[in-house]
Design a protein around this motif. Structure first.
Motif, PDB file in Angstrom:
ATOM      1  N   LEU A 160       6.344  25.018  -9.356  1.00  0.00           N
ATOM      2  CA  LEU A 160       6.213  24.888 -10.803  1.00  0.00           C
ATOM      3  C   LEU A 160       6.450  23.446 -11.243  1.00  0.00           C
ATOM      4  O   LEU A 160       5.715  22.895 -12.075  1.00  0.00           O
ATOM      5  CB  LEU A 160       7.211  25.822 -11.496  1.00  0.00           C
ATOM      6  CG  LEU A 160       7.086  25.980 -13.014  1.00  0.00           C
ATOM      7  CD1 LEU A 160       5.818  26.733 -13.366  1.00  0.00           C
ATOM      8  CD2 LEU A 160       8.300  26.711 -13.576  1.00  0.00           C
ATOM      9  N   ASN A 192       3.599  21.127 -10.027  1.00  0.00           N
ATOM     10  CA  ASN A 192       2.370  21.393 -10.764  1.00  0.00           C
ATOM     11  C   ASN A 192       2.408  20.729 -12.138  1.00  0.00           C
ATOM     12  O   ASN A 192       1.453  20.058 -12.552  1.00  0.00           O
ATOM     13  CB  ASN A 192       2.160  22.896 -10.915  1.00  0.00           C
ATOM     14  CG  ASN A 192       0.773  23.246 -11.441  1.00  0.00           C
ATOM     15  OD1 ASN A 192      -0.132  22.426 -11.465  1.00  0.00           O
ATOM     16  ND2 ASN A 192       0.610  24.483 -11.862  1.00  0.00           N
ATOM     17  N   PHE A 235       5.503  32.831 -16.443  1.00  0.00           N
ATOM     18  CA  PHE A 235       5.088  31.539 -15.883  1.00  0.00           C
ATOM     19  C   PHE A 235       4.749  30.544 -16.985  1.00  0.00           C
ATOM     20  O   PHE A 235       5.171  29.392 -16.951  1.00  0.00           O
ATOM     21  CB  PHE A 235       3.870  31.734 -14.978  1.00  0.00           C
ATOM     22  CG  PHE A 235       3.463  30.496 -14.216  1.00  0.00           C
ATOM     23  CD1 PHE A 235       3.700  30.398 -12.864  1.00  0.00           C
ATOM     24  CD2 PHE A 235       2.844  29.432 -14.858  1.00  0.00           C
ATOM     25  CE1 PHE A 235       3.332  29.261 -12.153  1.00  0.00           C
ATOM     26  CE2 PHE A 235       2.471  28.294 -14.174  1.00  0.00           C
ATOM     27  CZ  PHE A 235       2.716  28.205 -12.808  1.00  0.00           C
ATOM     28  N   PHE A 266       6.310  26.587 -17.803  1.00  0.00           N
ATOM     29  CA  PHE A 266       5.294  25.619 -17.385  1.00  0.00           C
ATOM     30  C   PHE A 266       4.825  24.779 -18.570  1.00  0.00           C
ATOM     31  O   PHE A 266       4.731  23.551 -18.477  1.00  0.00           O
ATOM     32  CB  PHE A 266       4.113  26.353 -16.750  1.00  0.00           C
ATOM     33  CG  PHE A 266       2.972  25.454 -16.366  1.00  0.00           C
ATOM     34  CD1 PHE A 266       3.083  24.577 -15.304  1.00  0.00           C
ATOM     35  CD2 PHE A 266       1.770  25.484 -17.067  1.00  0.00           C
ATOM     36  CE1 PHE A 266       2.038  23.750 -14.937  1.00  0.00           C
ATOM     37  CE2 PHE A 266       0.720  24.671 -16.718  1.00  0.00           C
ATOM     38  CZ  PHE A 266       0.855  23.802 -15.646  1.00  0.00           C
ATOM     39  N   TYR A 269       2.539  28.719  -4.874  1.00  0.00           N
ATOM     40  CA  TYR A 269       2.932  29.896  -5.657  1.00  0.00           C
ATOM     41  C   TYR A 269       1.885  30.998  -5.637  1.00  0.00           C
ATOM     42  O   TYR A 269       2.185  32.133  -5.987  1.00  0.00           O
ATOM     43  CB  TYR A 269       3.394  29.560  -7.073  1.00  0.00           C
ATOM     44  CG  TYR A 269       2.497  28.763  -7.970  1.00  0.00           C
ATOM     45  CD1 TYR A 269       1.267  29.218  -8.388  1.00  0.00           C
ATOM     46  CD2 TYR A 269       2.939  27.539  -8.461  1.00  0.00           C
ATOM     47  CE1 TYR A 269       0.479  28.480  -9.246  1.00  0.00           C
ATOM     48  CE2 TYR A 269       2.157  26.788  -9.326  1.00  0.00           C
ATOM     49  CZ  TYR A 269       0.924  27.267  -9.712  1.00  0.00           C
ATOM     50  OH  TYR A 269       0.143  26.533 -10.576  1.00  0.00           O
ATOM     51  N   HIS A 294       0.469  31.380 -13.160  1.00  0.00           N
ATOM     52  CA  HIS A 294      -0.189  30.971 -14.392  1.00  0.00           C
ATOM     53  C   HIS A 294      -1.519  31.707 -14.446  1.00  0.00           C
ATOM     54  O   HIS A 294      -2.172  31.910 -13.425  1.00  0.00           O
ATOM     55  CB  HIS A 294      -0.417  29.454 -14.396  1.00  0.00           C
ATOM     56  CG  HIS A 294      -0.935  28.939 -15.705  1.00  0.00           C
ATOM     57  ND1 HIS A 294      -2.239  29.109 -16.103  1.00  0.00           N
ATOM     58  CD2 HIS A 294      -0.322  28.267 -16.706  1.00  0.00           C
ATOM     59  CE1 HIS A 294      -2.412  28.575 -17.300  1.00  0.00           C
ATOM     60  NE2 HIS A 294      -1.257  28.052 -17.687  1.00  0.00           N
TER      61      HIS A 294
END
Length: 266
Positions: A12, A15, A87, A91, A148, A156
């Motif tokens: 996470l 990303n 998520f 994020f 992930y 996501h």
């Protein structure tokens, strides 16, 4: 479970950081020259068109893609949808937070001043540095997706879309699935262009992401934490191959065979 959560948190973070690196470097070189990753560019442009911040546009786009995923699966899964939301919230927050480390802005109404002041590129050496940093951001995104998706705790919606396409429609091909998953952000980009009449955040970095992000994701499955396998796939029974085995299991078996071949050749 603790190990899976650790993998997820790590992915996470990289990303979100990768997405922000593509945005920031795009600004420092020229948004129409370098550009950012494809999804990032589309969502950022749509946010500009609708006059909302990154947190809001990333979260809103995620909700829309969650609905699309349910349509592709053929049923609504509350567990999956809630997982997407779990998520999306951290994020989207991390995207806004990391962005404000480089560019001044607000997060939940609180002003943040940049901590890392990257200068605007004024010579070719700096441009080359930012191009490489942008490509690194794309690679971070691809590696994070690989991690992930394999952990598969929550995803996501955009990455869940890619996984659904990969295992339900593309027979495990990450590159083909990534290209198909670019259809929704393309639509977002067209809407943003129609509103603003400005074609920004698309450029060299966007082309790099479009051509290579899926391939990097597929390669990362084998070289980044190679012992981590695809877990708990749920893309309906149609994902099974003709001999009754699951596509993810076939991929994992291929990885094991290549590892054994490499060890035998040492």
């Amino acid at each position: 479970m603790k190990v899976s959560i650790a993998y997820f948190v790590f992915s996470l973070l990289i990303n979100a950081l990768g997405n922000v690196l593509t945005l920031v470097t795009s600004v420092k070189v020229g948004s129409s020259f370098l550009g950012s990753a494809y999804w990032t560019a589309a969502e950022a442009n749509l946010g500009i068109a609708l006059h909302v911040d990154l947190f809001t546009i990333f979260l809103g786009a995620g909700v829309a893609i969650t609905i699309l995923n349910a349509i592709l699966l053929g049923h609504w899964d509350w567990g999956r949808a809630i997982g997407n939301l779990i998520f999306m919230v951290p994020f989207s927050f991390l995207i806004q937070f990391f962005n404000n480390l480089f560019i001044p802005g607000k997060i939940f109404g609180i002003a943040m001043n940049p901590i890392i002041n990257l200068p605007v590129a004024h010579n070719w050496m700096m441009i080359i540095f930012y191009v490489l940093l942008n490509f690194l951001g794309v690679a971070f995104i691809a590696v994070a997706i690989s991690i992930y998706q394999r952990v598969n705790l929550v995803l996501h919606p955009a990455d869940d879309l890619m996984q659904i396409l990969r295992f339900k429609y593309c027979k495990g091909n990450a590159n083909k699935a990534m290209w198909l998953s670019y259809i929704p952000p393309t639509i977002m980009g067209v809407i943003a262009l129609a509103i603003t009449r400005q074609f920004t955040n698309y450029g060299l970095g966007t082309i790099f992401a479009f051509l290579f992000q899926g391939g990097i994701t597929g390669a990362s499955d084998k070289v980044v934490f190679p012992k981590l396998k695809h877990q708990a796939l749920d893309v309906t029974p149609e994902t099974a191959s003709s001999d009754g085995s699951n596509v993810s299991e076939d991929i994992d078996e291929d990885i094991k065979a290549k590892d054994a071949e490499r060890d035998a050749n040492k």
